[in-house]
Motif scaffolding. Structure first.
Motif, PDB file in Angstrom:
ATOM      1  N   GLY A 321      19.380  -3.312 -12.755  1.00 28.98           N
ATOM      2  CA  GLY A 321      18.333  -4.309 -12.133  1.00 28.98           C
ATOM      3  C   GLY A 321      17.423  -4.111 -11.155  1.00 28.98           C
ATOM      4  O   GLY A 321      16.274  -3.933 -10.891  1.00 28.98           O
ATOM      5  N   PHE A 322      18.188  -3.169 -10.138  1.00 24.95           N
ATOM      6  CA  PHE A 322      17.573  -2.464  -8.854  1.00 24.95           C
ATOM      7  C   PHE A 322      16.696  -1.383  -9.668  1.00 24.95           C
ATOM      8  O   PHE A 322      15.475  -1.484  -8.901  1.00 24.95           O
ATOM      9  N   SER A 323      16.894  -0.563 -10.266  1.00 29.57           N
ATOM     10  CA  SER A 323      15.888   0.428 -10.935  1.00 29.57           C
ATOM     11  C   SER A 323      14.816  -0.097 -11.282  1.00 29.57           C
ATOM     12  O   SER A 323      13.554   0.169 -11.361  1.00 29.57           O
ATOM     13  N   ALA A 324      14.982  -1.130 -12.181  1.00 28.86           N
ATOM     14  CA  ALA A 324      13.861  -1.947 -12.727  1.00 28.86           C
ATOM     15  C   ALA A 324      12.916  -2.562 -11.962  1.00 28.86           C
ATOM     16  O   ALA A 324      11.629  -2.152 -11.870  1.00 28.86           O
ATOM     17  N   THR A 325      13.387  -3.085 -10.887  1.00 32.72           N
ATOM     18  CA  THR A 325      12.505  -3.593  -9.866  1.00 32.72           C
ATOM     19  C   THR A 325      11.677  -2.386  -8.939  1.00 32.72           C
ATOM     20  O   THR A 325      10.661  -2.476  -8.749  1.00 32.72           O
ATOM     21  N   GLU A 326      12.691  -1.287  -8.633  1.00 31.59           N
ATOM     22  CA  GLU A 326      11.903  -0.264  -8.066  1.00 31.59           C
ATOM     23  C   GLU A 326      10.996   0.404  -8.778  1.00 31.59           C
ATOM     24  O   GLU A 326       9.694   0.810  -8.126  1.00 31.59           O
ATOM     25  N   ILE A 327      11.003   0.647 -10.064  1.00 34.89           N
ATOM     26  CA  ILE A 327       9.809   1.078 -10.623  1.00 34.89           C
ATOM     27  C   ILE A 327       8.807   0.217 -11.065  1.00 34.89           C
ATOM     28  O   ILE A 327       7.525   0.882 -10.709  1.00 34.89           O
ATOM     29  N   GLY A 328       9.091  -1.072 -11.029  1.00 34.05           N
ATOM     30  CA  GLY A 328       7.662  -1.951 -10.990  1.00 34.05           C
ATOM     31  C   GLY A 328       6.979  -1.951  -9.753  1.00 34.05           C
ATOM     32  O   GLY A 328       5.777  -1.952  -9.741  1.00 34.05           O
ATOM     33  N   LEU A 329       7.858  -1.899  -8.649  1.00 39.01           N
ATOM     34  CA  LEU A 329       7.028  -1.781  -7.323  1.00 39.01           C
ATOM     35  C   LEU A 329       6.439  -0.579  -6.812  1.00 39.01           C
ATOM     36  O   LEU A 329       5.337  -0.453  -6.419  1.00 39.01           O
ATOM     37  N   ILE A 330       7.073   0.513  -7.270  1.00 38.53           N
ATOM     38  CA  ILE A 330       6.361   1.863  -6.915  1.00 38.53           C
ATOM     39  C   ILE A 330       4.888   2.026  -7.812  1.00 38.53           C
ATOM     40  O   ILE A 330       4.078   2.773  -7.288  1.00 38.53           O
ATOM     41  N   SER A 331       4.888   1.389  -9.044  1.00 32.35           N
ATOM     42  CA  SER A 331       3.732   1.577  -9.584  1.00 32.35           C
ATOM     43  C   SER A 331       2.584   0.846  -9.073  1.00 32.35           C
ATOM     44  O   SER A 331       1.359   1.310  -9.229  1.00 32.35           O
ATOM     45  N   LEU A 332       3.065  -0.266  -8.152  1.00 31.74           N
ATOM     46  CA  LEU A 332       1.834  -0.943  -7.505  1.00 31.74           C
ATOM     47  C   LEU A 332       1.379  -0.327  -6.281  1.00 31.74           C
ATOM     48  O   LEU A 332       0.363  -0.642  -6.135  1.00 31.74           O
ATOM     49  N   SER A 333       2.062   0.497  -5.919  1.00 33.68           N
ATOM     50  CA  SER A 333       1.662   1.165  -4.403  1.00 33.68           C
ATOM     51  C   SER A 333       0.629   2.071  -4.630  1.00 33.68           C
ATOM     52  O   SER A 333       0.003   2.677  -3.812  1.00 33.68           O
ATOM     53  N   PHE A 334       0.338   2.435  -6.103  1.00 32.58           N
ATOM     54  CA  PHE A 334      -0.864   3.407  -6.232  1.00 32.58           C
ATOM     55  C   PHE A 334      -2.062   2.703  -6.499  1.00 32.58           C
ATOM     56  O   PHE A 334      -3.194   3.037  -6.855  1.00 32.58           O
ATOM     57  N   ILE A 335      -2.286   1.302  -6.376  1.00 34.08           N
ATOM     58  CA  ILE A 335      -3.443   0.721  -6.567  1.00 34.08           C
ATOM     59  C   ILE A 335      -4.510   0.672  -5.513  1.00 34.08           C
ATOM     60  O   ILE A 335      -3.780   0.941  -4.382  1.00 34.08           O
ATOM     61  N   ASN A 336      -5.790   0.837  -5.859  1.00 32.72           N
ATOM     62  CA  ASN A 336      -6.588   0.924  -4.468  1.00 32.72           C
ATOM     63  C   ASN A 336      -7.011  -0.468  -3.964  1.00 32.72           C
ATOM     64  O   ASN A 336      -8.033  -0.823  -4.102  1.00 32.72           O
ATOM     65  N   PHE A 337      -5.883  -0.903  -3.497  1.00 32.75           N
ATOM     66  CA  PHE A 337      -5.957  -2.203  -2.632  1.00 32.75           C
ATOM     67  C   PHE A 337      -4.903  -1.835  -1.603  1.00 32.75           C
ATOM     68  O   PHE A 337      -3.550  -2.382  -1.709  1.00 32.75           O
ATOM     69  N   PRO A 338      -5.131  -1.465  -0.439  1.00 28.89           N
ATOM     70  CA  PRO A 338      -4.426  -1.095   0.717  1.00 28.89           C
ATOM     71  C   PRO A 338      -3.361  -2.249   0.838  1.00 28.89           C
ATOM     72  O   PRO A 338      -2.036  -1.777   1.303  1.00 28.89           O
ATOM     73  N   LEU A 339      -3.718  -3.387   0.881  1.00 27.52           N
ATOM     74  CA  LEU A 339      -2.768  -4.626   1.382  1.00 27.52           C
ATOM     75  C   LEU A 339      -1.520  -4.877   0.454  1.00 27.52           C
ATOM     76  O   LEU A 339      -0.599  -4.738   0.620  1.00 27.52           O
ATOM     77  N   ILE A 340      -1.946  -4.613  -1.183  1.00 37.50           N
ATOM     78  CA  ILE A 340      -1.186  -4.732  -2.187  1.00 37.50           C
ATOM     79  C   ILE A 340      -0.077  -3.480  -2.033  1.00 37.50           C
ATOM     80  O   ILE A 340       0.902  -3.638  -2.040  1.00 37.50           O
ATOM     81  N   ALA A 341      -0.845  -2.565  -1.953  1.00 38.72           N
ATOM     82  CA  ALA A 341      -0.063  -1.312  -2.039  1.00 38.72           C
ATOM     83  C   ALA A 341       0.840  -1.038  -0.751  1.00 38.72           C
ATOM     84  O   ALA A 341       1.920  -0.610  -1.025  1.00 38.72           O
ATOM     85  N   GLN A 342       0.578  -1.713   0.439  1.00 38.49           N
ATOM     86  CA  GLN A 342       1.442  -1.655   1.630  1.00 38.49           C
ATOM     87  C   GLN A 342       2.448  -2.549   1.304  1.00 38.49           C
ATOM     88  O   GLN A 342       3.748  -2.200   1.529  1.00 38.49           O
ATOM     89  N   LEU A 343       2.294  -3.734   0.783  1.00 34.30           N
ATOM     90  CA  LEU A 343       3.494  -4.549   0.426  1.00 34.30           C
ATOM     91  C   LEU A 343       4.286  -4.078  -0.518  1.00 34.30           C
ATOM     92  O   LEU A 343       5.567  -4.293  -0.301  1.00 34.30           O
ATOM     93  N   ALA A 344       3.821  -3.409  -1.553  1.00 34.73           N
ATOM     94  CA  ALA A 344       4.643  -2.708  -2.613  1.00 34.73           C
ATOM     95  C   ALA A 344       5.555  -1.572  -2.099  1.00 34.73           C
ATOM     96  O   ALA A 344       6.797  -1.679  -2.364  1.00 34.73           O
ATOM     97  N   LEU A 345       5.030  -0.737  -1.410  1.00 38.20           N
ATOM     98  CA  LEU A 345       5.646   0.281  -0.746  1.00 38.20           C
ATOM     99  C   LEU A 345       6.574  -0.266   0.181  1.00 38.20           C
ATOM    100  O   LEU A 345       7.850   0.185   0.150  1.00 38.20           O
TER     101      LEU A 345
END
Length: 714
Positions: A321-345
């Protein structure tokens, strides 16, 4: 026993050391309260950055209500109060405020800048014009100034200032007098904007009644303060609620202290990780971090309540469960929207640190469930008997909700709706836009050289005569030569002779017009003064590819100018909308890829019970999308929170599908309660970006809790 206390003491010392370092770094490098710093960096926002380089975008406007003598006196006092301020570069109110350099430039180039009527006048036409001029001077006792240098009005005065005037003073039509100041700091300069804000507020304190003050710089100052206060309120409220909920659920004071210290440590270290990658980190990360702590606490609940610490067992369900969550979050950190990328990271780093501590360090601290608590598990055993709804029912409901909701979804592309809605400033901005701006919009003129820039501006003026640009107060070299040639070819000698011969008949004394147009016999060459142009509001800025200047056009002219590639319209709303739409496309791509990957993980881990686990992905998503359809629109922060709920639900789905039923139900219910308390508080925020996360979380958690009643294996 001694070893247990030694391990706990060592953990406390190390954790407190890291927390102290983290707090020191947090104080030294504070987070940003200006949400505009967290917008995407693309072509659209790049255009706005270009616009913000111009002095024209750095203005302070003061409206003094009314047109009475008292209002005029008050406006003059305000002008005097603003002039000496350090962050104010210049103040303009009336014609007397024109810079001496500008006066000299206009005087030296008057005949070049004026509109020249080169049509040859006959002697009778000269006589008629002089007669009309004499009648005008004599009729009604009105005084009409006689310009003997150009008595026939061959040179029309150039338009070198924008805005309405009354008796030579700037005004807001139908409202009152207007004082306009050019300020030094750009909109993005937070420190300079704060200094300007404080100076202006202090200087205008005696005149606060009956005036309206506005500057774009004020948004970042006032909004950042409000956002910071809002985040502090939300964070404190979240922490207090979580402490109460944790203590009620765990009833273990010592473990409560250690777990809160772990969450605080993971949050501080996560902020440090984000600061290493992003220069400007939004303070919204702190409010979001308090909510993320509730997800991190899930790992403690699942490991502690399953007695993994006592049994020294590795819980694979929690790991997957932790691994699935981390994979989902790290994928969002590459979006070109600093606020979302910062929250995801931040979420990625915070959860990773918390999981490592809860899974690998806490077992050494020997925290075990109270044996008497097993009696309270009867409630969860009874709750398990209520799980009678087949998983396929939830799947069908989710499918139907998606089918109905998706066609009705509307994306809110206005980024300003994510920021704090500063009503007083928004009203002031709207007032000045409607009265001073009329239907004009700014547009950037680009070129490789100053000469080409002037030529492009002249093309603009030719196609849009009502536009205002550098072409109104400056000439290209080629056009100045044309004007010089026009004037040289005009027969001013014969014109002066006609003036002398007809002036007496019109009632003027003999010899009054002897020197008329005499200065045009030898016209000096046109001289360009870039500093004077800047003081007139038409500056030329050097760029990496050449030069640029700012112009203003009527909205109706925009379509006719669309074919010129040297023009860049500046419509902040449409530019930000375009930027948001681009971010949405990128988000959808990441969303689809992440969704497919998460489904694959669930199927691979849960196998025969995949549908039961997948419902924790499908059902909350469908309910949240239905909420978007009902509310009328959704924004990017809604989507981020939706994705967060999806990866969060996967945690529960995998855990319930693979864990021991009673303890798993207990851990998941505890987790839902803490998450509801932690993230749900965000809905109380006045900042729409934070509020959006809160409302999606509440709906998502309710949907997840409904899934507790789906039928599973005993």
């Amino acid at each position: 026993m001694i070893l247990k206390h030694f391990e706990r003491l060592r953990f406390l010392i190390i954790a407190l050391l890291f927390v102290t370092i983290g707090v020191a770094l947090f104080i030294k490098f504070p987070l940003q309260g200006d949400i505009s710093k967290a917008l995407p960096e693309d072509k659209s926002t790049g255009v706005l950055s270009l616009y913000n380089q111009f002095d024209s975008s750095k203005k302070l406007l003061v409206l003094v209500e009314g047109f009475t003598p008292q209002s005029l006196e008050k406006a003059n006092r305000i002008k005097e109060a603003l002039s000496p301020l350090h962050e104010v570069e210049s103040v303009y109110f009336g014609a007397s405020d024109i810079d001496p350099m500008v006066r000299e430039y206009l005087s030296a180039n008057w005949y070049y800048l004026s509109n020249f009527n080169a049509m040859r006048l006959s002697k009778d036409e000269v006589k008629n014009k002089l007669g009309s001029l004499a009648s005008k001077m004599l009729s009604g006792g009105a005084y009409t100034q006689l310009d003997t240098t150009d008595p026939l009005g061959l040179f029309e005065n150039p338009s070198f200032m924008q805005g309405a005037q009354k008796d030579g003073m700037m005004i807001v039509p139908n409202r009152g007098y207007c004082v306009i100041a050019s300020v030094r700091p750009s909109v993005g300069n937070m420190e300079g904007s704060r200094a300007l804000y404080n100076e202006v507020k202090a200087a205008l304190a005696p005149y606060h009644e009956g005036i309206v003050v506005f500057s774009p710089n004020f948004y970042s100052v006032e909004n950042s303060v409000h956002i910071q206060n809002d985040v502090e309120k939300i964070t404190v409220l979240t922490i207090v609620m979580l402490i109460g909920v944790y203590f009620f659920l765990l009833r273990n004071k010592v473990m409560l202290v250690f777990s809160l210290l772990t969450l605080f440590l993971s949050g501080l270290m996560a902020i440090f990780v984000v600061k290493l990658i992003f220069t400007d980190v939004s303070i919204l990360v702190v409010a979001f971090g308090a909510g993320i702590a509730t997800i991190a606490e899930d790992y403690l609940f699942m490991l502690f309540l399953n007695d993994n610490y006592r049994k020294k067992q590795f819980n694979w369900a929690v790991f997957w469960g932790f691994s699935a969550t981390e994979i989902g979050l790290i994928s969002l950190s590459f979006i070109n929207f600093p606020l979302i990328a910062q929250l995801a990271l931040f979420a990625f780093a915070s959860l990773a640190i918390a999981y490592v501590i809860f899974a690998f360090i806490f077992p050494r601290l020997e925290f075990y469930p109270d044996e008497s608590a097993k009696k309270r598990d009867l409630f969860f055993d009874k709750l398990a008997t209520l799980r009678r709804i087949p998983p396929i029912i939830f799947t069908i409901v989710a499918f139907l909700l998606l089918l109905v909701s998706i066609p009705r979804l509307t994306f809110d592309s206005n980024f300003r709706h994510l920021d704090y809605q500063n009503i007083p400033l928004l009203k002031a901005e709207k007032l000045f836009e409607e009265t001073l701006g009329e239907d004009k919009m700014p547009i950037i003129i680009q070129a490789k050289s100053v000469e080409e820039l002037l030529q492009n501006a002249e093309i603009l003026r030719q196609r849009a005569p009502e536009s205002y640009s550098i072409a109104n107060i400056a000439l290209s070299h080629s056009k100045s030569l044309q004007r010089s040639y026009q004037i040289e070819k005009y027969d001013f000698t014969s014109l002066r002779q006609d003036l002398e011969e007809t002036s007496s008949e019109a009632g003027f004394r003999k010899g009054m017009f002897t020197n008329s147009y005499i200065s045009l016999q030898k016209l000096p060459p046109y001289t360009l003064n870039i500093k004077a142009l800047r003081n007139l509001g038409c500056e030329i800025i050097q760029t990496n590819t050449g030069v640029m200047s700012l112009a203003y056009i009527k909205m109706d002219d925009l379509r006719t100018l669309s074919s010129f590639d040297f023009l860049i319209p500046i419509d902040p709303k449409s530019l930000l909308s375009s930027s948001a739409s681009n971010a949405l496309k990128e988000f959808k791509t990441i969303f689809i890829m992440g969704f497919a990957f998460l489904v694959t993980i669930i199927i691979a881990v849960t196998r025969k019970r995949a549908l039961e686990a997948l419902n924790f992905l499908f059902f909350p998503m469908s309910v949240i999308l239905a909420m978007f359809a009902i509310s009328g629109s959704y924004n990017l922060m809604h989507l981020f929170a939706l994705f967060l709920m999806m990866v969060y639900g996967i945690d529960y789905g995998i855990y319930l599908a693979r864990g021991e039923l009673s303890n798993s139900m207990k851990a998941v219910i505890y987790s839902c309660l803490t998450t509801f308390a932690g993230f749900g508080v965000l809905i109380l925020s006045d900042v729409p970006a934070v509020h959006s996360i809160g409302e999606v979380t509440i709906v998502g958690i309710i949907a997840i809790m409904m899934l507790f009643f789906q039928k599973g294996e005993s």
